[in-house]
Design an enzyme around this catalytic site. Sequence first.
Site, PDB file in Angstrom:
ATOM      1  N   TYR A  23       0.752  -1.290   0.147  1.00 48.06           N
ATOM      2  CA  TYR A  23       0.068  -0.054  -0.187  1.00 48.06           C
ATOM      3  C   TYR A  23       0.797   1.373  -0.106  1.00 48.06           C
ATOM      4  O   TYR A  23       0.167   2.391   0.137  1.00 48.06           O
ATOM      5  CB  TYR A  23      -0.996   0.079   1.281  1.00 48.06           C
ATOM      6  CG  TYR A  23      -1.783  -1.062   1.102  1.00 48.06           C
ATOM      7  CD1 TYR A  23      -2.702  -1.296   0.278  1.00 48.06           C
ATOM      8  CD2 TYR A  23      -1.969  -1.976   2.139  1.00 48.06           C
ATOM      9  CE1 TYR A  23      -3.599  -2.341   0.099  1.00 48.06           C
ATOM     10  CE2 TYR A  23      -2.928  -3.385   2.125  1.00 48.06           C
ATOM     11  CZ  TYR A  23      -3.863  -3.135   1.114  1.00 48.06           C
ATOM     12  OH  TYR A  23      -4.693  -4.359   1.067  1.00 48.06           O
ATOM     13  N   ASP A  87     -26.095  -2.005  -2.599  1.00 50.05           N
ATOM     14  CA  ASP A  87     -27.319  -1.456  -2.464  1.00 50.05           C
ATOM     15  C   ASP A  87     -27.506  -0.066  -2.091  1.00 50.05           C
ATOM     16  O   ASP A  87     -28.577   0.946  -2.734  1.00 50.05           O
ATOM     17  CB  ASP A  87     -28.124  -2.173  -1.272  1.00 50.05           C
ATOM     18  CG  ASP A  87     -28.477  -3.887  -1.872  1.00 50.05           C
ATOM     19  OD1 ASP A  87     -28.121  -4.023  -3.216  1.00 50.05           O
ATOM     20  OD2 ASP A  87     -28.973  -4.463  -0.985  1.00 50.05           O
ATOM     21  N   HIS A 100      -8.842   1.466  -5.608  1.00 48.27           N
ATOM     22  CA  HIS A 100      -8.292   0.791  -4.906  1.00 48.27           C
ATOM     23  C   HIS A 100      -6.621   1.148  -4.937  1.00 48.27           C
ATOM     24  O   HIS A 100      -6.232   1.449  -6.054  1.00 48.27           O
ATOM     25  CB  HIS A 100      -7.983  -0.645  -5.177  1.00 48.27           C
ATOM     26  CG  HIS A 100      -9.730  -1.141  -5.179  1.00 48.27           C
ATOM     27  ND1 HIS A 100     -10.160  -1.478  -3.767  1.00 48.27           N
ATOM     28  CD2 HIS A 100     -10.458  -1.453  -5.959  1.00 48.27           C
ATOM     29  CE1 HIS A 100     -11.322  -1.871  -3.942  1.00 48.27           C
ATOM     30  NE2 HIS A 100     -11.605  -1.559  -5.269  1.00 48.27           N
ATOM     31  N   SER A 102      -4.049  -0.701  -4.446  1.00 51.28           N
ATOM     32  CA  SER A 102      -3.230  -1.764  -4.941  1.00 51.28           C
ATOM     33  C   SER A 102      -3.850  -2.297  -6.339  1.00 51.28           C
ATOM     34  O   SER A 102      -5.110  -2.143  -6.380  1.00 51.28           O
ATOM     35  CB  SER A 102      -3.130  -3.028  -3.946  1.00 51.28           C
ATOM     36  OG  SER A 102      -4.457  -3.351  -3.617  1.00 51.28           O
TER      37      SER A 102
END
Length: 148
Positions: A23, A87, A100, A102
């Site tokens: 990360y 939802d 993200h 990564s």
Amino acid sequence: MPLIHVINGPNLNLLGTREPAVYGTATLADIETGLGKVAAAHGATLNFRQSNHEGDLVTWIQQAGLAGEAVILNAGGYTHTSVAIRDAIKGSGARVVEIHLSNVHAREEFRRHSQISAVAAGVIFGFGAKSYELALLALVSGDAQNLK
Ligand code: DQA
């Protein structure tokens, strides 16, 4: 001035020390500072938040969607499991760019499925902290319209 919500899910508060080989070493505060400068340069304002609780993410996404405001979402591990977050996006009409740090497709098999991607306007992953910036640029340039 457009308001863009940046919503971060579980364990992202640990950035900086969490698995730096995966990360990177930037903290979430570093990312917020850098992104804030890019936002300001494009006349946008950020509402940057993090929670380890799924319900907080659901509530924040609903609020943004109902207000017609866009979201940059790194849902962390909930990406792969949360029907409730999916939802919330669908139900509130939130315009979401899933991101993200990564490359989730180059890691464990379970990270290859996202509950969110099918209801997102777009997905950006694998560029570290830059993933946030690329998502912001897509939103401010109007490229992240949901064409569905
Ligand atoms: C992550 C990828 C997820 O699979 C993981 O659970 C995270 C971080 C990323 O930014 O690369 O917490 O969303």
